[in-house]
Design a protein around this motif. Structure first.
Motif, short mmCIF file in Angstrom:
data_model
loop_
_atom_site.label_atom_id
_atom_site.label_comp_id
_atom_site.label_asym_id
_atom_site.label_seq_id
_atom_site.Cartn_x
_atom_site.Cartn_y
_atom_site.Cartn_z
N ALA A 129 36.83 6.28 -7.77
CA ALA A 129 37.51 6.95 -6.66
C ALA A 129 36.68 6.83 -5.38
CB ALA A 129 37.76 8.42 -6.99
N PHE A 130 37.29 7.24 -4.27
CA PHE A 130 36.64 7.20 -2.96
C PHE A 130 36.91 8.52 -2.26
CE2 PHE A 130 36.84 6.25 1.63
CZ PHE A 130 35.55 5.78 1.81
N ILE A 131 35.88 9.12 -1.65
CA ILE A 131 36.00 10.42 -1.02
C ILE A 131 35.45 10.34 0.39
CG2 ILE A 131 33.84 11.14 -2.12
CD1 ILE A 131 34.84 14.01 -1.99
N GLU A 132 36.15 10.99 1.34
CA GLU A 132 35.69 11.00 2.73
C GLU A 132 36.33 12.17 3.46
OE1 GLU A 132 36.99 7.71 5.02
OE2 GLU A 132 39.05 7.77 4.26
N TRP A 133 35.66 12.63 4.50
CA TRP A 133 36.23 13.64 5.39
C TRP A 133 37.31 13.00 6.25
CZ3 TRP A 133 35.12 18.59 4.64
CH2 TRP A 133 33.91 18.95 4.04
N THR A 134 38.34 13.74 6.58
CA THR A 134 39.42 13.19 7.40
C THR A 134 39.94 14.26 8.35
OG1 THR A 134 41.61 12.16 7.36
CG2 THR A 134 41.16 13.79 5.66
N LYS A 141 41.74 22.31 9.53
CA LYS A 141 40.31 22.02 9.62
C LYS A 141 39.73 21.96 8.21
CE LYS A 141 39.04 26.93 9.99
NZ LYS A 141 38.32 27.95 10.77
N ASN A 142 38.55 21.33 8.12
CA ASN A 142 37.80 21.24 6.86
C ASN A 142 38.62 20.55 5.77
OD1 ASN A 142 35.95 22.82 8.29
ND2 ASN A 142 36.71 24.72 7.39
N VAL A 143 39.04 19.33 6.02
CA VAL A 143 39.87 18.59 5.07
C VAL A 143 39.12 17.33 4.65
CG1 VAL A 143 42.07 17.41 4.67
CG2 VAL A 143 41.98 19.41 6.16
N PHE A 144 39.07 17.07 3.34
CA PHE A 144 38.57 15.78 2.87
C PHE A 144 39.58 15.15 1.92
CE2 PHE A 144 36.63 18.65 -0.28
CZ PHE A 144 36.90 18.00 -1.47
N GLN A 145 39.50 13.83 1.83
CA GLN A 145 40.50 13.04 1.11
C GLN A 145 39.88 12.37 -0.10
OE1 GLN A 145 42.59 10.20 3.56
NE2 GLN A 145 42.73 8.74 1.89
N ILE A 146 40.62 12.37 -1.21
CA ILE A 146 40.20 11.68 -2.43
C ILE A 146 41.21 10.58 -2.72
CG2 ILE A 146 39.68 11.90 -4.89
CD1 ILE A 146 39.14 14.86 -4.41
N THR A 147 40.74 9.33 -2.79
CA THR A 147 41.59 8.18 -3.11
C THR A 147 41.16 7.62 -4.45
OG1 THR A 147 41.75 7.67 -0.75
CG2 THR A 147 42.43 5.95 -2.31
N PHE A 154 44.76 12.47 -2.44
CA PHE A 154 44.83 13.92 -2.41
C PHE A 154 44.06 14.42 -1.20
CE2 PHE A 154 45.39 12.73 -6.79
CZ PHE A 154 46.35 13.61 -7.28
N LEU A 155 44.50 15.55 -0.65
CA LEU A 155 43.76 16.25 0.38
C LEU A 155 43.35 17.61 -0.15
CD1 LEU A 155 45.95 15.53 3.55
CD2 LEU A 155 43.97 14.26 2.74
N LEU A 156 42.09 17.98 0.03
CA LEU A 156 41.59 19.30 -0.34
C LEU A 156 41.08 19.98 0.92
CD1 LEU A 156 39.72 18.67 -3.71
CD2 LEU A 156 41.98 19.65 -3.37
N GLN A 157 41.36 21.30 1.03
CA GLN A 157 41.00 22.01 2.26
C GLN A 157 40.70 23.46 1.97
OE1 GLN A 157 43.08 24.47 3.89
NE2 GLN A 157 41.89 24.65 5.76
N SER A 158 39.83 24.01 2.76
CA SER A 158 39.53 25.45 2.72
C SER A 158 39.12 25.88 4.11
CB SER A 158 38.41 25.74 1.72
OG SER A 158 38.06 27.11 1.77
N ASP A 159 39.51 27.09 4.49
CA ASP A 159 39.13 27.60 5.80
C ASP A 159 37.63 27.88 5.89
OD1 ASP A 159 41.74 27.44 6.66
OD2 ASP A 159 42.21 29.50 6.09
#
Length: 465
Positions: A129-134, A141-147, A154-159
């Motif tokens: 997999a590949f992970i990066e902030w986006t 705000k505070n979102v990173f992406q998993i490919t 997928f996008l994961l996020q938390s305030d």
């Protein structure tokens, strides 16, 4: 008989870990089960209990240091197998374990209790997999992406930045571990391969090169010849289809033959004015005359006559009946709404392949309407009208005298000459090519219809003649 894989004594293990720590900072997470023993050193048989314990410790060391009970994060799936998905954010209980990321609708304990037999939670395989902030995939705000390697995103996020940063670092560490493998002191890569409950290490870095060499093996001559033959036969099939289609089209009867046999009937809507009148033996289409008579009979005082639109489905129904040359009675109750009849009449003129003002006369009418002197303008327009084909002239004369009678009831129907010209300007004349300015053409269209409507008697003469 192959010797069993055993570990060196405890003291040797400690010495190796210290050496690995001095050589590289990446060896801090090395465990006893991942050390390759010296094959020349005599080994003591390993107690089965201790081997199981070692494997258990190895499994723990592969897990990234995140609370296994998970945490609530906002999740959105934007790509599945390379296909774009609708982005819907959901609050999800996320659990990270070794090489997988699991998603639950509620906390893991409740999810496991409510999970149906044979069902598995949604999961993401982190291997490859590949992970990066986006910041461009979401306004949050505070979102990173998993490919993933399977084409999912997928996008994961938390305030809370601290929370999402912890998960980003932990998942990245797991991705890096499983994607690249652990580095050995000798400089090679030791990629981990799982088989049921056992773990084995590739001992030579060259092994992976050999495997890749097999994968990148060029196509042999036989497969290449098969493809060439297949493409040749495919081309032959296409040529055969083309030849059969040509024969079918050449044998197909002409339109005239089908019309003579009664298999195809000419429609009223969309038929050329001259052709329709010749077929009906008149100089004014029968449908136009029927609509004009019905409007004058019961619609001259209708509010917004010709401006208000009728029901489109009913208009299309009326059109179908006319095209099928069925018996038509516009006084029937299904045509009670007079705006349906006026809508069908306007549709008839719009559907003409050549407008009521023929294309070759468009520029001449525009030049005539630009004349400033009133009498000269009337004479120029009168001359052009008398040059029109007889079906166009007679139909135009009938229509303009009818519209003038509509204006005599302007107090009741609230229609002015300007309102009627706005409706019928683009309906009765338009240029053959839209090369000019459309807005300018529309102004001239409306001016021509309005002026001819006002000077109807002068241009066309009395109605009876």
């Amino acid at each position: 008989m192959q010797k069993p894989l055993v570990l060196p004594p405890q003291g040797a293990v400690a010495m190796r870990i210290r050496n690995a720590t001095n050589n590289s900072g990446e060896r801090l997470s090395q465990t006893k089960s991942m050390i390759i023993p010296d094959l020349d050193t005599p080994q003591k048989p390993l107690n089965r209990h201790r081997r199981n314990q070692s494997q258990h410790n190895a499994g723990q060391s592969l897990q990234v240091h995140v609370n296994l009970e998970g945490e609530y994060l906002n999740k959105a799936k934007i790509l599945e197998g390379g296909k774009k998905q609708r982005k819907n954010w959901t609050l999800t209980w996320v659990v990270l374990s070794s090489s997988e990321l699991h998603f639950y609708k509620e906390s893991k304990q409740e999810a496991v209790a409510n999970l149906k037999p044979g069902c598995k939670p949604d999961g993401v395989d982190l291997c490859g997999a590949f992970i990066e902030w986006t910041s461009d995939k979401s306004s949050r705000k505070n979102v990173f992406q998993i490919t993933t390697k399977s084409g999912d995103e997928f996008l994961l996020q938390s305030d809370d930045y601290g929370t999402i940063k912890k998960w980003h670092d932990a998942i990245k560490k797991a991705v890096d571990r499983w994607s690249s493998g652990d580095t050995r002191p000798g400089g090679g890569k030791a990629s981990l391969v799982r088989s049921n409950s056992s773990e084995c290490l590739q001992r030579r870095a060259g092994d992976s090169t050999k495997v890749k060499g097999k994968e990148s093996k060029p196509e042999n001559r036989r497969s290449l010849m098969f493809k060439l033959n297949y493409s040749a036969s495919d081309s032959a099939d296409k040529n055969g289809v083309k030849n059969r289609l040509k024969k079918f089209i050449s044998r197909r009867p002409s339109m005239k033959t089908l019309q003579e046999k009664g298999l195809i009937k000419d429609c009223v809507f969309g038929c050329h004015m001259l052709t329709l009148c010749q077929r009906e033996g008149t100089t004014v289409p029968k449908f136009v005359r029927m609509c004009v008579e019905e409007v004058e009979k019961r619609g001259l005082e209708a509010d917004g006559i010709y401006r208000v639109s009728g029901n489109l489905s009913t208009i299309q129904k009326l059109r179908f009946i006319v095209d099928q040359e069925e018996e038509l009675n516009l006084g029937d109750s299904q045509w009670e709404d007079i705006h349906v009849i006026t809508g069908a009449l306007k549709l008839f003129f719009r559907e003409l392949p050549e407008p009521l003002f023929p294309f070759r006369f468009f520029d001449s009418f525009v030049e005539a309407i630009k004349i400033k002197e009133q009498k000269q303008k009337i004479q120029a327009l009168k001359k052009l009208v008398h040059q029109l084909p007889k079906p166009n002239h007679n139909t135009m004369k009938l229509l303009f005298h009818h519209l003038q009678r509509v204006l005599t009831k302007s107090r009741q129907n609230l229609m002015s000459s300007q309102g009627v010209s706005i409706v019928f300007g683009p309906t009765l004349l338009w240029p053959e090519l839209d090369g000019g300015n459309m807005a300018v053409n529309m102004v001239y269209q409306n001016q021509i219809v309005e002026f001819m409507l006002i000077e109807c008697v002068e241009i066309f003469g009395p109605e009876g003649k």
